[in-house]
Design a protein around this motif. Sequence first.
Motif, PDB file in Angstrom:
ATOM      1  N   VAL A  67       0.841  -1.207   0.000  1.00 11.24           N
ATOM      2  CA  VAL A  67       0.000   0.000   0.000  1.00 11.24           C
ATOM      3  C   VAL A  67       0.871   1.250   0.000  1.00 11.24           C
ATOM      4  CG1 VAL A  67      -1.744   1.278   1.279  1.00 11.24           C
ATOM      5  CG2 VAL A  67      -1.874  -1.224   1.157  1.00 11.24           C
ATOM      6  N   CYS A 117       2.360  -8.530   3.460  1.00 13.23           N
ATOM      7  CA  CYS A 117       1.889  -9.355   2.344  1.00 13.23           C
ATOM      8  C   CYS A 117       3.021 -10.153   1.713  1.00 13.23           C
ATOM      9  CB  CYS A 117       1.224  -8.465   1.301  1.00 13.23           C
ATOM     10  SG  CYS A 117       0.752  -9.335  -0.211  1.00 13.23           S
ATOM     11  N   CYS A 121       0.450   4.139   6.298  1.00 13.31           N
ATOM     12  CA  CYS A 121       0.209   2.864   5.618  1.00 13.31           C
ATOM     13  C   CYS A 121       0.860   1.747   6.430  1.00 13.31           C
ATOM     14  CB  CYS A 121       0.784   2.909   4.205  1.00 13.31           C
ATOM     15  SG  CYS A 121       0.211   4.281   3.187  1.00 13.31           S
ATOM     16  N   GLY A 176      -0.605  -0.693   8.229  1.00 13.54           N
ATOM     17  CA  GLY A 176      -1.251  -1.991   8.238  1.00 13.54           C
ATOM     18  C   GLY A 176      -1.729  -2.445   9.607  1.00 13.54           C
ATOM     19  N   GLY A 218      -5.080   1.679   3.316  1.00 10.29           N
ATOM     20  CA  GLY A 218      -4.909   0.266   3.610  1.00 10.29           C
ATOM     21  C   GLY A 218      -5.560  -0.133   4.919  1.00 10.29           C
ATOM     22  N   ASP A 219      -5.049  -1.204   5.516  1.00  8.96           N
ATOM     23  CA  ASP A 219      -5.697  -1.806   6.680  1.00  8.96           C
ATOM     24  C   ASP A 219      -5.918  -0.843   7.836  1.00  8.96           C
ATOM     25  OD1 ASP A 219      -5.576  -4.117   5.228  1.00  8.96           O
ATOM     26  OD2 ASP A 219      -4.430  -5.261   6.686  1.00  8.96           O
ATOM     27  N   THR A 261      -5.035  -6.919   0.736  1.00  9.44           N
ATOM     28  CA  THR A 261      -3.930  -6.247   0.052  1.00  9.44           C
ATOM     29  C   THR A 261      -4.379  -5.572  -1.228  1.00  9.44           C
ATOM     30  OG1 THR A 261      -2.273  -7.739   0.979  1.00  9.44           O
ATOM     31  CG2 THR A 261      -1.698  -6.615  -1.061  1.00  9.44           C
ATOM     32  N   GLY A 280      -6.235  -2.468  -0.473  1.00  6.77           N
ATOM     33  CA  GLY A 280      -5.348  -1.410  -0.025  1.00  6.77           C
ATOM     34  C   GLY A 280      -4.604  -0.766  -1.181  1.00  6.77           C
ATOM     35  N   LYS A 281      -4.179  -1.563  -2.153  1.00  2.00           N
ATOM     36  CA  LYS A 281      -3.490  -1.013  -3.328  1.00  2.00           C
ATOM     37  C   LYS A 281      -4.447  -0.166  -4.164  1.00  2.00           C
ATOM     38  CE  LYS A 281      -0.701  -4.042  -5.383  1.00  2.00           C
ATOM     39  NZ  LYS A 281      -0.218  -5.345  -5.871  1.00  2.00           N
ATOM     40  N   GLN A 290      -6.960   1.515  -2.861  1.00  2.00           N
ATOM     41  CA  GLN A 290      -7.046   2.754  -2.095  1.00  2.00           C
ATOM     42  C   GLN A 290      -5.827   3.639  -2.353  1.00  2.00           C
ATOM     43  OE1 GLN A 290      -7.554   1.983   2.080  1.00  2.00           O
ATOM     44  NE2 GLN A 290      -9.325   0.652   1.783  1.00  2.00           N
ATOM     45  N   ALA A 291      -4.652   3.018  -2.467  1.00  2.00           N
ATOM     46  CA  ALA A 291      -3.429   3.782  -2.712  1.00  2.00           C
ATOM     47  C   ALA A 291      -3.496   4.526  -4.040  1.00  2.00           C
ATOM     48  CB  ALA A 291      -2.221   2.849  -2.681  1.00  2.00           C
TER      49      ALA A 291
END
Length: 476
Positions: A17, A44, A145, A147, A309-310, A318, A321-322, A324-325
């Motif tokens: 992320v 991850c 980020c 997590g 992310g989390d 994962t 989250g990516k 969202q990034a």
Amino acid sequence: MTDTRTYDVVVIGAGPVGENVADRARAAGLSAAIVESELVGGECSYWACMPSKALLRPVIARADARRVPGLRQAVEGPLDAAAVFAHRDGFTSHWKDDGQVGWLEGVGVDLYRGHGRLAGARKVSVTGKDGSEQLLAARHAVAVCTGTRAALPDLPGLADVKPWTSREATASDHVPGRLLVVGGGVVAVEMATAWQALGSRVTVLVRGGGLLPRMEPFAGELVGQALTEAGAEVRSGVSVTAVTRDNGTVRATLDDGSTLEADEILFATGRAPRTDDIGLDTVGLEPGSWLDVDDSLRVRGSEWLYAVGDANHRALLTHQGKYQARVAGAAIAARAQGVPLLETDRWGAHAATADHDAVPQVVFTDPEAASAGLTLAEAEAEAAGRRVRAVDYDMSGVAGASLYGEGYRGRARMVVDLDREVLLGVTFVGPGVGELIHSATMAVAGEIPVDRLWHAVPAYPTISEVWLRLLETYRG
């Protein structure tokens, strides 16, 4: 006095992320720095997605082969645990992050090794392992980020037992003779599947009524049935009240007074945000809390702080989250460039709408369980006022499924919004269904009308013909 280095964007946490936030910032022409206290690539890459799926791939491949006439006799023997571990170790790059560091350098992101903490508005302090201090300042945004970590129950003496969490379960280089798995979610069922196949005698202890409680009920039922047939024991409605370790043996006491013994015990009982020691108190936020964000992933009440992310608790996956990034990176860049009005409409470039309406997930068990969007239970609870209809189909009736393997067992469900005639969610359970789920994700995110889906012809004979069967059942 510590020197201050200034960037447009500073990211705390270099997992997938954080890497993507930094990459999107650089792609937009912004300078970016990223801070990481462990391995670049994050949970991850080294202790979750990649090692767990590397452990599971031989398990699933063998299960599939055993369903094929003429092949099952060739795979009747046990798995080669050493070879499986070596396969896993390769996918974790042997817990070295040289490749990930090289990627960051390639996109022009500066890496700071150490523990990152907020130090007031738009500032991040970095404490290196050698005690050195560095202060970073952000012109436009700081992105948290960091997590999550495994959440362990409050049991006396648990630390002395040295229980497995997801990290130990994915990194172990030995097969315990007996393994207790506490929990019924994704980590619990995936690791139970892997270690049972590798030779452990597995017992799964579920506090609730069944496995995979966040999915359609039939998903947990089919996965639990398969675990039992593989030799695992699944006990529901039980809780662990105490745990000890004597001479290497773990003893777990249950709420009914009974005890179980094992060589290792895995607690897969949820996740907690890694925000307890990142300086949230310096900006008026509660240390250790989940961070509440808007759909552009900016922390509510802040003009510069993002949580991606989390750590924001929107969708602990994962790939989500990516996603969202990518949205956060675009929003940060737009605001830095002074764009007067962001695209925050429902499916706009600066809104992570999929977190609400189109989250995909695959559980890599045998059978696989996959879903996209809302389950029927969620649709009833969260989409109050919507008229919905669930349509089910037994996947063993699909020609492609029968060809995939003898005795194929699976089930599919789609949830339809009757007023708009679009799909709210789809769930598949069965061997090989993980590769089906992106078609469902596109149908849900694209809000494709059911009448148009009728013209999306599945190739014959494939498992994806289940789409035609679902639509036929819906049309009656």
